[in-house]
Design a protein around this motif. Structure first.
Motif, PDB file in Angstrom:
ATOM      1  N   GLY A  75      73.598  53.475   2.533  1.00 30.40           N
ATOM      2  CA  GLY A  75      73.016  52.364   3.193  1.00 30.40           C
ATOM      3  C   GLY A  75      73.037  52.151   4.509  1.00 30.40           C
ATOM      4  N   MET A  76      73.637  53.417   5.341  1.00 29.74           N
ATOM      5  CA  MET A  76      73.754  53.099   6.659  1.00 29.74           C
ATOM      6  C   MET A  76      73.444  54.529   7.239  1.00 29.74           C
ATOM      7  N   THR A  77      72.434  54.765   8.002  1.00 26.42           N
ATOM      8  CA  THR A  77      72.026  55.816   8.705  1.00 26.42           C
ATOM      9  C   THR A  77      72.031  55.710  10.211  1.00 26.42           C
ATOM     10  N   VAL A  78      72.835  56.210  11.126  1.00 27.11           N
ATOM     11  CA  VAL A  78      72.928  56.152  12.309  1.00 27.11           C
ATOM     12  C   VAL A  78      72.672  57.553  12.896  1.00 27.11           C
ATOM     13  N   GLY A  79      71.900  57.541  13.898  1.00 31.38           N
ATOM     14  CA  GLY A  79      71.760  59.054  14.420  1.00 31.38           C
ATOM     15  C   GLY A  79      72.043  59.000  15.942  1.00 31.38           C
ATOM     16  N   ILE A  80      72.343  60.145  16.318  1.00 36.89           N
ATOM     17  CA  ILE A  80      72.490  60.040  17.821  1.00 36.89           C
ATOM     18  C   ILE A  80      70.990  60.257  18.381  1.00 36.89           C
ATOM     19  N   SER A  81      70.229  59.263  18.463  1.00 33.61           N
ATOM     20  CA  SER A  81      68.748  59.602  18.808  1.00 33.61           C
ATOM     21  C   SER A  81      68.328  58.609  19.924  1.00 33.61           C
ATOM     22  N   ALA A 129      77.799  57.733  29.886  1.00 32.46           N
ATOM     23  CA  ALA A 129      77.983  56.510  29.117  1.00 32.46           C
ATOM     24  C   ALA A 129      76.880  55.474  29.471  1.00 32.46           C
ATOM     25  N   MET A 130      76.571  55.517  30.562  1.00 38.14           N
ATOM     26  CA  MET A 130      75.478  54.571  31.240  1.00 38.14           C
ATOM     27  C   MET A 130      73.998  54.915  30.514  1.00 38.14           C
ATOM     28  N   LEU A 131      73.931  56.431  30.646  1.00 40.84           N
ATOM     29  CA  LEU A 131      72.701  56.983  30.106  1.00 40.84           C
ATOM     30  C   LEU A 131      72.453  56.819  28.719  1.00 40.84           C
ATOM     31  N   THR A 132      73.495  57.019  28.002  1.00 41.38           N
ATOM     32  CA  THR A 132      73.541  56.859  26.660  1.00 41.38           C
ATOM     33  C   THR A 132      73.111  55.352  26.333  1.00 41.38           C
ATOM     34  N   LEU A 133      73.788  54.636  27.144  1.00 42.57           N
ATOM     35  CA  LEU A 133      73.546  53.120  26.865  1.00 42.57           C
ATOM     36  C   LEU A 133      71.985  52.703  26.826  1.00 42.57           C
ATOM     37  N   VAL A 134      71.564  53.110  27.946  1.00 42.74           N
ATOM     38  CA  VAL A 134      69.976  52.918  28.195  1.00 42.74           C
ATOM     39  C   VAL A 134      69.036  53.757  27.333  1.00 42.74           C
ATOM     40  N   LEU A 135      69.464  54.858  27.015  1.00 40.76           N
ATOM     41  CA  LEU A 135      68.568  55.636  26.028  1.00 40.76           C
ATOM     42  C   LEU A 135      68.578  55.555  24.650  1.00 40.76           C
ATOM     43  N   ALA A 136      69.797  54.729  24.187  1.00 38.13           N
ATOM     44  CA  ALA A 136      70.063  54.757  22.876  1.00 38.13           C
ATOM     45  C   ALA A 136      68.926  54.278  21.957  1.00 38.13           C
ATOM     46  N   ASP A 137      68.685  54.849  21.077  1.00 42.61           N
ATOM     47  CA  ASP A 137      67.576  54.310  20.025  1.00 42.61           C
ATOM     48  C   ASP A 137      68.035  53.104  19.093  1.00 42.61           C
ATOM     49  N   ASN A 138      69.472  53.270  18.563  1.00 41.33           N
ATOM     50  CA  ASN A 138      69.857  52.128  17.991  1.00 41.33           C
ATOM     51  C   ASN A 138      71.011  51.364  18.640  1.00 41.33           C
ATOM     52  N   LEU A 141      74.690  53.247  18.968  1.00 40.27           N
ATOM     53  CA  LEU A 141      74.725  54.164  20.147  1.00 40.27           C
ATOM     54  C   LEU A 141      74.797  53.363  21.371  1.00 40.27           C
ATOM     55  N   LEU A 142      73.910  52.265  21.534  1.00 42.05           N
ATOM     56  CA  LEU A 142      73.734  51.437  22.739  1.00 42.05           C
ATOM     57  C   LEU A 142      75.550  50.822  22.796  1.00 42.05           C
ATOM     58  N   TYR A 143      76.104  50.404  21.765  1.00 38.98           N
ATOM     59  CA  TYR A 143      77.374  49.896  21.786  1.00 38.98           C
ATOM     60  C   TYR A 143      78.474  51.102  22.326  1.00 38.98           C
ATOM     61  N   LEU A 144      78.071  52.157  21.753  1.00 39.16           N
ATOM     62  CA  LEU A 144      79.127  53.354  22.284  1.00 39.16           C
ATOM     63  C   LEU A 144      78.959  53.546  23.918  1.00 39.16           C
ATOM     64  N   GLY A 145      77.757  53.421  24.346  1.00 45.19           N
ATOM     65  CA  GLY A 145      77.663  53.525  25.837  1.00 45.19           C
ATOM     66  C   GLY A 145      78.295  52.260  26.428  1.00 45.19           C
ATOM     67  N   PHE A 195      69.174  42.858   8.131  1.00 52.12           N
ATOM     68  CA  PHE A 195      68.194  44.058   7.996  1.00 52.12           C
ATOM     69  C   PHE A 195      68.577  45.285   7.618  1.00 52.12           C
ATOM     70  N   LYS A 196      69.722  45.689   7.264  1.00 53.91           N
ATOM     71  CA  LYS A 196      70.216  46.970   6.914  1.00 53.91           C
ATOM     72  C   LYS A 196      69.714  48.051   7.716  1.00 53.91           C
ATOM     73  N   THR A 197      69.614  47.786   9.019  1.00 55.50           N
ATOM     74  CA  THR A 197      69.183  48.854   9.929  1.00 55.50           C
ATOM     75  C   THR A 197      69.807  48.414  11.499  1.00 55.50           C
ATOM     76  N   LEU A 198      70.050  49.472  12.306  1.00 58.08           N
ATOM     77  CA  LEU A 198      70.397  49.261  13.689  1.00 58.08           C
ATOM     78  C   LEU A 198      69.478  49.663  14.463  1.00 58.08           C
ATOM     79  N   SER A 199      68.460  50.189  14.084  1.00 58.49           N
ATOM     80  CA  SER A 199      67.528  50.868  15.190  1.00 58.49           C
ATOM     81  C   SER A 199      66.792  49.708  15.841  1.00 58.49           C
ATOM     82  N   ILE A 200      66.923  49.721  17.216  1.00 63.83           N
ATOM     83  CA  ILE A 200      66.496  48.685  17.970  1.00 63.83           C
ATOM     84  C   ILE A 200      65.253  48.295  17.650  1.00 63.83           C
ATOM     85  N   GLN A 201      64.254  48.905  17.475  1.00 65.43           N
ATOM     86  CA  GLN A 201      62.676  48.698  17.267  1.00 65.43           C
ATOM     87  C   GLN A 201      62.524  47.946  16.104  1.00 65.43           C
ATOM     88  N   GLN A 202      63.128  48.603  14.931  1.00 69.42           N
ATOM     89  CA  GLN A 202      63.051  48.217  13.541  1.00 69.42           C
ATOM     90  C   GLN A 202      63.640  46.847  13.576  1.00 69.42           C
TER      91      GLN A 202
END
Lengths: 629, 495
Positions: A75-81, A129-138, A141-145, A195-202
């Motif tokens: 129930g949880m899929t998180v990608g480095i995307s 880290a800053m680039l990860t933050l702004v490029l994160a799709d979910n 990953l944003l939180y990691l950055g 919402f069972k997802t962490l994708s920012i757009q979804q």
């Protein structure tokens, strides 16, 4: 070339790994090459990606890329995307471009520091880290950055760790921003459970569908995200860490505490704008928060004695403008001010660094003066930066971005008149404190003898940034002046356009602009009257170390430090002092228990076979008796 | 017996043939290095026959043996572990074996013990079970006392001999009782008769408990654990490694087969018995290890606790339990090989290095060796990114899914306690260097000789296993899953 997107955050990370693992064995020159080169390569990659992105731009609004499946459980899929759209491309361009200039500057600024490799390792890690933050799709990953930049900020504020005060400042920054981080994490949890997802757009499209405007959950999540943003961006009430963060080396202040990290909050709110639009009350709160912060910070900046603290308060104040713009729904205006601010504030910090460098690390502006002739490059670039920050009309970028914000505040249906007046007062104060610095540092008699202008690696970034501080404003010009809409057109593919009140036409815009111009010039004029040596009041106030209570209040940033100390720190220490024994005693008892059990059981290990055999027999009999009967 | 039976039995036949070859080689010409290489290659070739045997698995060969995925997986584990131990033994024996001659038979005995282990993994009959059990035990007994002029190994060997005879006596008597009540000698038929009974006869249950006591003695479960620390401490370190890994893995393979085929986990008294053994083992092992000053004893106590954890996983029952147990056993073997391997390599330098103080500040003088021990300790403690974490996670998941809350709580509590002694040793590695150690060693010939490529290769192999399984356990889990379904399938298929 778009497929190279993943390389942008990976390059600085590789630089960090190289420097961290074998930085000790490299020569200083190689360290500088690796440190600057990795960020420079990221900037070049960004340019390549941007060319490809623009080739199909209005048709294709975003590009997604998944490099790796990070977490994949039930129930949880998180990608480095990664997710690239107009907003993230703007951020990436600023981070890598200005980041590279600041790295280049640091190569000379830090040249004689013992921790050269460590410095560049941390800086590269920060950029990654800053680039990860702004490029994160979910969001994860944003939180990691988000946490990554916090960690690097901590490491770099406390870079000179041998000074206990610097360590304290680093801890303060880390702990205060941690409050925001925790709120952000809780917001993340709520979104995931809903919402069972962490994708920012979804998440956002689901939230828009599921939550009505003004619903409780939307408000709660928006508030939690706002607390996160406020912590990172040093806004009220979590602003207290930023002035102390100036303990770090000046390039760090330029990169982390002016151009990039502190604007992460602005990015977060802009990125999650659908969510904030569901919570209009929270959005209004953002505007008020921004306004109060910008006024508080501007008044504090007026009376600081340390050049870097003046700039720190001014950063807080300018980010207040960005929050204000976000709050009134002027999303592109906020990002435009972010862009111009990154240029002129990085410039101001680097120029200040150049001053400090030539004055043997003297930071008190009352011990400076008359540097105009000794440091001409620094003076002119600093002047351009200060002019841009004050919003000198027509020729500086700061004017266009600040004017856009004030016009949006004036014309937005989400705003109020008094907010605009407050912001206008802030614009006046900006001119006042910016030029107070100019007149104190570069005019009058020489108080500390400078060693002379610095080298090319430091001057080049200053010149480039000064050029940018003058020109990036021309990307967006109001209807009354040229009507260039490159920037708002570009961002309209990622952010909603600003709504206008009915009845707002060009004549009211022109009147409003006039007011902004007058305010800025009034501020600068006042500064000239008050602080320019030889002017009306300029002779007075050579030493401002008065002990008037209002003065100390302002110098201490309106006493928030003392308030928090009384309210949280002291009670907490009191609690830990008194009750530590009671809590510990339970654990101590456990330890004593385990130890005595150990002693007791050890006696059974006699080493005698007869005893072992007997114990086997008894054990078997016991088992038989217990379970077979 | 037809050709397919031979193919299925090829690993066992192969190793048996190699035992003879090794014996003849020793008879013709004694040469330590040559025999060590011969033993290593024996295991390697036997390992190579496993895929071949897998083509006909699962297959029952006579009533005595079953070759299936489960057996082959454990064979692979046993043979790989033996290879690592052979590789570590050579240098250890070179430095520690001071008698006139006769160092070569060590490898023959090692191969014979491994042969016994292979038989145990395939045993489906009481007779083959007992044969494998005794072959393993007796070979080990002489191996433990192999450094025959020293006091400690001899003492350990005598203790092991007496107590394993006790175990055999219990086992034989228990088997007799089982046969008396059910009239059958294969696991399967005994299982069939158990299903037919309304109530299980007390004598049969008593017999089963005696058999389980025999097994518990070999596995070192409390309260039958007392020989473990003495034997671990006294035995030559490679043999200690062997007892901790190969011997226990083989017995565990047998216990798994016995449990699934006879269906003993459906009998409430047995479940209670195992629960009791699990909790007592965990607590005893961990508490005894707390302040232990001898590294070999410390690891011995920790092995007692670890097999308590394995029992918790076993008690979950069904395929998840078998999966968790097998995974844990494999992981445990890797961690033990790592930890004891470091002790072996370090001791190969001269004098048994088994006190905690010998390891004081090891990191500053031998960073790689200390790093290896640190990795093994972290894995034993179950810290993430190491295999030990995944193993423990699996065991706990199996326990939670089966609703064994008390046992899982005991496991978690004990893991916390165990952290203390693992970290104590861990911290010692990074402590200040002991003064007498620091100076004379530098730049001597001993040191360059000591970092042998066999040690580097074997420990590197173990380290990579620990790390890879900790990060990417998927392939192994898939393999185990297949082998487990294999094990259960055989049970279902047979008439």
């Amino acid at each position: 070339m778009l497929s190279l997107l993943w390389l942008i955050p990976v390059l600085p990370l590789a630089g960090f790994l190289l420097l961290a693992l074998c930085g000790g064995r490299l020569s200083r020159q190689h360290i500088a090459w690796v440190g600057c080169g990795s960020v420079g390569a990221a900037a070049v990659t960004t340019a390549l990606v941007a060319i490809d992105f623009f080739s199909l731009f209005p048709a294709r609004e975003f590009y997604q890329q998944t490099s790796w499946n990070w977490i994949d459980t039930s129930g949880m899929t998180v990608g480095i995307s990664w997710y690239l759209d107009a907003l993230s491309l703007l951020m990436v361009a600023v981070i890598t471009g200005i980041g590279f200039l600041i790295h280049l500057y640091s190569a000379e600024y830090m040249a004689h520091d013992d921790g050269y490799a460590r410095f560049f390792a941390y800086m590269n890690l920060f950029v990654a880290a800053m680039l990860t933050l702004v490029l994160a799709d979910n969001l994860l990953l944003l939180y990691l950055g988000w946490e990554g930049v916090g960690l690097c900020s901590y490491l770099l504020i406390g870079f000179w760790y041998r000074e206990p005060e610097y360590g304290t400042a680093a801890q303060k920054a880390f702990i205060v921003t941690r409050i925001g981080d925790t709120a952000l994490a809780i917001g993340l949890f709520i979104l995931f459970t809903q919402f069972k997802t962490l994708s920012i757009q979804q998440v956002q499209s689901l939230a828009t569908g599921a939550w009505p405007v003004g619903s409780n959950l939307a408000m709660i999540v928006a508030v939690l995200f706002l607390i996160g943003a406020v912590g990172k961006s040093a806004q009220l009430p979590l602003q207290v860490w930023l002035p102390d963060a100036m303990a770090g080396p000046t390039p760090v202040s330029a990169l982390i505490h002016a151009a990039t990290m502190v604007t992460a909050g602005v990015y977060l709110i802009a990125r999650m704008h659908h969510l904030f639009e569901l919570a209009p009350m929270v959005q209004e709160g953002i505007a008020v928060l921004g306004l109060v912060t910008l006024l508080l910070a501007a008044t504090s900046a007026l009376v600081q004695q340390d050049i870097k603290r003046v700039l720190a308060y001014s950063t807080m104040s300018q980010i207040g403008y960005m929050f204000l713009a976000l709050g009134v729904g002027a999303w592109p205006a906020a990002l435009f001010h972010f862009l111009t601010h990154s240029c002129f504030k990085a410039l101001l910090f680097l120029a200040a660094g150049s001053v400090i460098h030539s004055l043997h690390h003297e930071q008190n502006i009352f011990k400076m003066g008359g540097l105009r002739r000794h440091l001409p490059w620094t003076f002119w670039t600093f002047l351009i930066g200060a002019a841009a920050m004050s919003g000198v009309p027509l020729i500086t970028s700061g004017f266009y971005s600040k004017d856009w914000i004030l016009w949006s505040v004036w014309s937005s249906p989400l705003s109020h008149r008094w907010i605009w007046f407050g912001a206008l007062l802030g614009a006046m104060l900006t001119g006042l404190y910016s030029f107070r610095l100019i007149f104190r540092v570069f005019f009058g008699e020489v108080r500390t003898q400078p060693t002379g202008e610095s080298g090319l690696a430091m001057r080049l970034p200053l010149v480039v940034l000064a050029f940018l501080a003058l020109t990036v404003g021309f990307l967006e010009m109001p209807h009354t002046l040229g009507n260039v809409t490159l920037f708002s057109h570009y961002l309209s593919h990622a952010l909603p356009t600003t709504a206008l009140l009915p009845g707002m036409d060009e004549s009211s815009e022109a009147r409003e602009q006039l007011a902004v111009t007058v305010a800025a010039l009034l501020g600068i004029g006042l500064a000239a009257l008050l602080f320019l040596p030889g002017s009306l009041f300029g002779a007075r106030g050579t030493d401002q170390s008065t002990t008037h209570p209002s003065m100390t209040l302002l110098q201490g940033g309106w006493g928030f430090d003392r308030l928090y100390d009384r309210l949280f720190v002291q009670p907490w220490f009191a609690i830990t002092r008194n009750s530590s024994d009671m809590v510990d005693r339970g654990y101590e008892w456990l330890a004593v228990c385990a130890e005595s059990c150990h002693g007791w059981l050890s006696h059974t290990q006699t080493g005698q076979v007869r005893w072992y055999a007997a114990s086997i027999a008894v054990g078997t009999l016991m088992l038989l008796g217990l379970f077979a009967m | 017996m037809i050709l397919q039976d031979f193919i299925a039995l090829s690993p066992i036949l192969d190793l048996g043939a190699f035992c003879l070859v090794t014996m003849l080689a020793i008879a013709f010409r004694r040469n330590h290095a040559r025999i060590a290489v011969c033993a290593f290659l024996s295991c390697l070739f036997t390992l190579a026959t496993l895929p071949w045997a897998a083509t006909v698995a699962p297959r029952a060969v006579t009533t005595l043996l079953v070759v299936d995925g489960h057996a082959l997986l454990y064979m692979g584990l046993i043979l790989s572990a033996t290879m690592v131990i052979v590789a570590l033994s050579y240098r250890y024996l070179n430095s520690q074996f001071h008698e006139q001659d006769g160092v070569e038979e060590y490898y023959l005995l090692l191969l014979l013990a491994t042969f016994g282990g292979l038989v145990l993994t395939t045993a489906a009959h009481f007779v083959s079970f007992f044969l494998g059990f005794e072959l393993l035990g007796l070979s080990l007994c002489s191996l433990i006392g192999y450094l025959r002029t020293r006091r400690n190994p001899l003492e350990a060997a005598v203790k092991y001999l007496l107590l394993s005879i006790t175990a055999s006596a219990f086992l034989l008597f228990g088997l007799a009782l089982l046969y008396f009540e059910s009239g059958a000698m294969t696991f399967h038929e005994v299982g069939v008769s158990v299903k037919q009974w309304q109530t299980v006869p007390a004598l049969w249950l008593g017999g089963l408990i005696l058999v389980l006591v025999g097994i518990a003695l070999k596995l070192g479960l409390a309260p039958f654990h007392m020989w473990i620390p003495d034997v671990y401490q006294g035995a030559p370190t490679p043999i200690t490694t062997y007892i901790a890994t190969v011997s226990k893995a083989a017995v565990m393979a047998l216990l798994l087969r016995l449990a699934t085929e006879v269906g003993i986990l459906e009998l409430p008294p047995v479940v209670h018995l195992f629960s009791l053994l699990a909790v007592v083992s965990m607590v005893t092992g961990n508490v005894l290890a707390l302040l232990q000053e001898n590294v070999k004893r410390l690891l011995a106590y920790s092995s007692i606790a670890h097999f308590g954890y394995v029992l918790v996983a076993l008690l979950a029952g069904g395929p998840p339990a078998a999966e968790a147990v097998t995974f844990y056993v494999i992981v445990y073997c890797a961690m033990s090989l790592g930890a004891f391997g470091v002790v072996t390599v370090y001791s190969s330098e001269g004098g048994d290095k088994d006190r905690v103080e010998d390891y004081q500040g090891l990191f500053w003088t031998r960073p790689w060796l200390a790093g290896m021990l640190a990795l093994s300790l972290l894995s034993l403690a179950g810290i993430p990114v190491t295999a030990g974490f995944i193993g423990k996670f699996y065991a706990i998941t199996a326990g939670v899914d089966a609703g064994l809350w008390w046992l899982v709580l005991a496991l978690i509590g004990n893991s916390v306690v165990s952290l203390y002694y693992y970290l104590r040793l861990f911290v010692t590695l990074f402590g200040e260097v002991a003064v007498q150690e620091a100076l004379p060693q530098q730049g001597t010939v001993q040191r360059s000789e000591f970092v042998s490529w066999t040690a580097v290769c074997s420990l590197g192999f173990v380290a990579s296993i620990i790390l890879v399984l900790g990060i990417y356990p998927e392939p192994l889990i898939q393999l185990i899953r297949e082998s487990v379904s294999n094990l259960l399938m055989v049970v279902a298929q047979r008439p």
